[in-house]
Design an enzyme around this catalytic site. Sequence first.
Site, PDB file in Angstrom:
ATOM      1  N   TYR A  30       0.948  -1.086   0.063  1.00 10.94           N
ATOM      2  CA  TYR A  30      -0.119   0.173   0.014  1.00 10.94           C
ATOM      3  C   TYR A  30       0.850   1.321   0.189  1.00 10.94           C
ATOM      4  O   TYR A  30       1.348   1.713   0.954  1.00 10.94           O
ATOM      5  CB  TYR A  30      -0.915  -0.039   1.262  1.00 10.94           C
ATOM      6  CG  TYR A  30      -1.708   1.068   1.518  1.00 10.94           C
ATOM      7  CD1 TYR A  30      -2.112   1.890   0.357  1.00 10.94           C
ATOM      8  CD2 TYR A  30      -2.403   1.430   2.609  1.00 10.94           C
ATOM      9  CE1 TYR A  30      -2.897   3.258   0.467  1.00 10.94           C
ATOM     10  CE2 TYR A  30      -3.052   2.579   2.857  1.00 10.94           C
ATOM     11  CZ  TYR A  30      -3.468   3.451   1.782  1.00 10.94           C
ATOM     12  OH  TYR A  30      -4.256   4.562   1.935  1.00 10.94           O
TER      13      TYR A  30
ATOM     14  N   ASP B 205      -2.147  -1.274  -3.919  1.00  6.69           N
ATOM     15  CA  ASP B 205      -2.297   0.264  -4.448  1.00  6.69           C
ATOM     16  C   ASP B 205      -0.817   0.635  -4.509  1.00  6.69           C
ATOM     17  O   ASP B 205      -0.205   1.011  -3.481  1.00  6.69           O
ATOM     18  CB  ASP B 205      -3.121   0.766  -3.380  1.00  6.69           C
ATOM     19  CG  ASP B 205      -3.396   2.306  -3.613  1.00  6.69           C
ATOM     20  OD1 ASP B 205      -3.048   2.871  -4.728  1.00  6.69           O
ATOM     21  OD2 ASP B 205      -4.158   2.981  -2.772  1.00  6.69           O
TER      22      ASP B 205
ATOM     23  N   HIS C  98     -11.845   1.971  -3.848  1.00  5.20           N
ATOM     24  CA  HIS C  98     -11.250   1.143  -4.652  1.00  5.20           C
ATOM     25  C   HIS C  98     -12.173  -0.045  -5.110  1.00  5.20           C
ATOM     26  O   HIS C  98     -13.155  -0.263  -4.425  1.00  5.20           O
ATOM     27  CB  HIS C  98     -10.010   0.693  -4.174  1.00  5.20           C
ATOM     28  CG  HIS C  98      -8.899   1.770  -4.019  1.00  5.20           C
ATOM     29  ND1 HIS C  98      -7.614   1.940  -4.734  1.00  5.20           N
ATOM     30  CD2 HIS C  98      -8.957   2.699  -3.193  1.00  5.20           C
ATOM     31  CE1 HIS C  98      -7.009   2.784  -4.302  1.00  5.20           C
ATOM     32  NE2 HIS C  98      -7.760   3.590  -3.257  1.00  5.20           N
TER      33      HIS C  98
END
Length: 571
Positions: A115, A154, A255
């Site tokens: 992330y 991500d 998301h």
Amino acid sequence: MKTSRSNLPRCVALPDNFEAFFSFPQNKGGYSGVAVYADSRTVTPLRAEEGLSGILQPKPPLTSDDRISRSYPCAHEIELMPDEHGSTPSDFAALEAEGRALIVDFGLFVLINVYCPNETSDARLPFKINFHIMLQDRVRKLMNEGREVVVVGDINVCATPLDHCDGHLASNTATFYDHPARAWFHGWLSPIGCMTDAVRTFWPGRKGMYTCWNMKISARETNYGTRVDYILVTPGMLPWIKHGDIQPSLRGSDHCPIYIDFHDEITTDGGERLFLRDILPMGGNREDLPQLAARRWEEYSGKQTLLSTFFGKGNKLCSPKDSPLSSLSPTPDTQLHSEHSDVAQPDHTQPAVVTPPPVHPPLSSHKSVYTSTSQILVPSLHSNPISSRQTVPPASSAKRKSSDNATKKVPKKLKGGQSKLSSFFAQPSVSPPCSQEISPDDLTDHRDYTESDYQLALELSASLENPLSQDLLASAMPSASQSKAAWSQLMAPVQPPNCLVHGEPAKEHTVNKPGPNKGKIFFLCSRPVGPGYDKGKSERLREEVDHRYRCNFFKWTSDVRREAKDKSSTS
């Protein structure tokens, strides 16, 4: 994950048929965090590590056999970006403190779940770039050891203009790779770099394939988003990948999911057939799981008793009914909050002594004083009705009576709970003065009265019987119709103005951002945002504005109300 270990439910940490691995931030509970779930019916993880640099170690630390690789990134061996003060980090402690990476070894490949940081400010940019550099170096070292790598998560960067909702605009296309993060990503991906964007290989020219949307401006309605979530693979993994795509129809986050499917079998260039079920590790005892697995946490191993078990339903140790805490209402002093530790155990060695708060009599705001010749409502002092025809006992007597009844009488709770605002403006029901009698108990309920208070009340009541005072009061107070009209105008909702471009009623919004304007209400164009919507002259070229979407109309509610008032006064 945006949670902490202490707040993680058991069903999330140990779902059926899955082994879970977590990384949580060290200082900011619920700020970030990542997780990996592996279906135990399909594959068994061999090793697992938290972080990218190898400095995050469980207790006891991992042995050399438990580690995934032999070498790790070193801050002195790679070129990091200096911060705003010109200093370069000497280690990765700060980069690893936010729980942003997990590495799990599945034999066929090493999975890196990340992330990556977002660039919330200019000061945050070096932190973001240095995390990317650390990730890239970890992958390079794994590849040097002959391992295949799959990076998921991500990345917080758009790979190409095709991955950005405004990437088609000429002003963005010309300078797209000027940003340091985009320049780094562009150099890491094939054909320049070693990593392949697995999903994009199946959809090379697909537009609008976004994975993230700004929920604050309802950008998902028009697919005004960005593609920042990726599955990146090293070249040796490409023959195994069967398909990949996004799932924008699945909601629940800003998301959407992204996935790839593997072939069950492949044929190598030499003609050898390889079966996925034979290559992926499977089987083994749960005691052989990596030390980082949630199943091996102390709270799930049977060695540590959770506080919640003492108050669980049907528990014989301590039921909620028999709990020593059941008679205590929570207060700021008894509520314990911790982001990184278990809930403190209560001390039952000493009995709890509860001192009830002092009881104060309820104050009624509906009792009023009326004269015999008028219906003018006058609020009484200390909310106790007193008429000029009533005899007030001496103050000393009232106080003595009050102290005698202090321990005997408990004031009754007002019926209906909290009064409604409308009750203060309703027409009062007038009763004859003779029906408003006061008992001694009513007087003693209000212990704060003084002799001067009673005298003032008598004078006020007597003055109202004077016809001249009644005429003055009657002329000073508006009529019922005037009061109703005034209140209706004051409390009426503000009519939304029309935006200037589309001529359509604007939409009301409230400021939620902390600051001097928090809670204030404003109006924006009601049309949804979309590619090329008008952000304002300072952020969007006029020739690139698409008027099918939201215009840059903005107006505070106070300004709308003021304009409406000025318009009514002139008319």
